[in-house]
Design a protein around this motif. Structure first.
Motif, PDB file in Angstrom:
ATOM      1  N   THR A  20      88.868  -7.545   1.271  1.00 54.22           N
ATOM      2  CA  THR A  20      88.695  -6.330   2.070  1.00 54.22           C
ATOM      3  C   THR A  20      89.855  -5.386   1.831  1.00 54.22           C
ATOM      4  OG1 THR A  20      87.399  -7.429   3.790  1.00 54.22           O
ATOM      5  CG2 THR A  20      88.500  -5.376   4.391  1.00 54.22           C
ATOM      6  N   LEU A  21      89.514  -4.157   1.509  1.00 56.60           N
ATOM      7  CA  LEU A  21      90.502  -3.104   1.301  1.00 56.60           C
ATOM      8  C   LEU A  21      90.518  -2.213   2.537  1.00 56.60           C
ATOM      9  CD1 LEU A  21      89.523  -2.134  -2.363  1.00 56.60           C
ATOM     10  CD2 LEU A  21      91.018  -3.978  -1.568  1.00 56.60           C
ATOM     11  N   ASP A  22      91.708  -2.012   3.084  1.00 57.43           N
ATOM     12  CA  ASP A  22      91.828  -1.271   4.337  1.00 57.43           C
ATOM     13  C   ASP A  22      92.065   0.220   4.093  1.00 57.43           C
ATOM     14  OD1 ASP A  22      93.777  -3.984   5.788  1.00 57.43           O
ATOM     15  OD2 ASP A  22      91.597  -3.706   5.660  1.00 57.43           O
ATOM     16  N   CYS A  23      91.548   1.019   4.997  1.00 52.50           N
ATOM     17  CA  CYS A  23      91.761   2.466   4.951  1.00 52.50           C
ATOM     18  C   CYS A  23      91.829   2.981   6.381  1.00 52.50           C
ATOM     19  CB  CYS A  23      90.626   3.157   4.200  1.00 52.50           C
ATOM     20  SG  CYS A  23      90.679   4.968   4.266  1.00 52.50           S
ATOM     21  N   VAL A  24      92.902   3.680   6.693  1.00 54.40           N
ATOM     22  CA  VAL A  24      93.061   4.314   7.995  1.00 54.40           C
ATOM     23  C   VAL A  24      93.265   5.799   7.766  1.00 54.40           C
ATOM     24  CG1 VAL A  24      94.496   4.489  10.054  1.00 54.40           C
ATOM     25  CG2 VAL A  24      94.012   2.245   9.068  1.00 54.40           C
ATOM     26  N   TYR A  25      92.601   6.626   8.547  1.00 58.58           N
ATOM     27  CA  TYR A  25      92.681   8.066   8.324  1.00 58.58           C
ATOM     28  C   TYR A  25      93.117   8.783   9.592  1.00 58.58           C
ATOM     29  CZ  TYR A  25      88.192   8.046  10.692  1.00 58.58           C
ATOM     30  OH  TYR A  25      87.191   7.862  11.618  1.00 58.58           O
ATOM     31  N   GLU A  26      93.608  10.005   9.411  1.00 62.86           N
ATOM     32  CA  GLU A  26      93.993  10.864  10.527  1.00 62.86           C
ATOM     33  C   GLU A  26      93.438  12.251  10.281  1.00 62.86           C
ATOM     34  OE1 GLU A  26      98.461   8.888  10.611  1.00 62.86           O
ATOM     35  OE2 GLU A  26      98.211  10.971  11.266  1.00 62.86           O
ATOM     36  N   THR A  27      92.776  12.788  11.284  1.00 61.78           N
ATOM     37  CA  THR A  27      92.312  14.172  11.233  1.00 61.78           C
ATOM     38  C   THR A  27      92.034  14.646  12.642  1.00 61.78           C
ATOM     39  OG1 THR A  27      90.636  15.689  10.361  1.00 61.78           O
ATOM     40  CG2 THR A  27      89.902  13.446  10.869  1.00 61.78           C
TER      41      THR A  27
END
Lengths: 113, 120
Positions: A20-27
């Motif tokens: 599993t590859l993690d991705c966290v975003y902000e907007t």
């Protein structure tokens, strides 16, 4: 300001393992799109998936699946039964307003036989 | 081949020289983007066009950089007085926006193979 964080710089697995590859975003935008791209050693970015902010349904495509959770601002990517050909750098990206993409720094996945 | 193409694929130049790269988008795509990618980083946006109009430029695009898309088809990116810090992969992407009947296939950006610039 928009930001994408891929905390895993490099992951090494043995063939057939799940990863599993993690991705966290902000907007601050309420309408946005999330993407995953694959960049094999040849260098060309290959589009994998696009999801909009209103659709939180998980998606499965063959050995690939994506888990989108707005509550944690995450859009994680799982490869089931990994193969050597999955070795590449994977980028998560965020887009608002149908314009430019903001990419994370990428996660290098190494799948060994 | 109907994908995005870029030329040249590799360019080695001496500091201070000018270089020009070309991108041919997917034929029906109305948007064209330029990104720059340095080693170990994700691509960073430089500029984009809708048809022939340049709609946005990043602050990364210094005065030495100029991009054009004169007829709304191919685009060129020129770097004047190259510096060693300009060494990077320059990526072009295209997309189709604003065409409702193709909504299901629109907006994704499809990337070309890139031009790798080395400034010595």
């Amino acid at each position: 300001a928009q930001k994408v964080t891929q905390a895993q710089t490099e992951i090494s697995v043995v063939e057939k393992e799940d990863v599993t590859l993690d991705c966290v975003y902000e907007t601050r935008d309420t309408t946005y799109y999330l993407f995953w791209y694959k960049q094999p050693p040849s260098g060309e970015l290959v589009f994998l998936i696009r999801r909009n902010s209103f659709d939180e349904q998980n998606e499965i495509s063959g050995r690939y699946s994506w888990n989108f959770q707005k509550s944690t601002s995450s859009f994680n990517f799982t490869i089931t039964a990994s193969q050597v050909v999955d070795s590449a750098v994977y980028f998560c990206a965020l887009q608002t307003g149908y314009s430019t993409l903001t990419f994370g720094k990428g996660t290098m996945l190494l799948v060994s036989p | 081949d109907t994908g995005v193409s870029q030329d040249p694929r590799h360019k080695i130049t001496k500091r201070g020289q000018n270089v020009t790269f070309r991108c041919d988008p997917i034929s029906e795509h109305n948007r064209l983007y330029w990104y720059r990618q340095t080693l170990g980083q994700g691509p960073e946006f430089l500029t984009y066009f809708q048809n022939e109009a340049q709609l946005e430029k990043s602050r990364l695009l210094s005065d030495r950089f100029s991009a054009e898309r004169p007829k709304g088809s191919f685009s060129t990116l020129e770097i004047q007085r190259t510096e060693q810090g300009d060494s990077a992969m320059y990526l072009c992407a295209s997309s189709l926006v604003g065409v409702e009947r193709l909504a299901a296939a629109s907006y994704e950006q499809y990337f070309g193979p890139g031009t790798r610039l080395t400034v010595t």
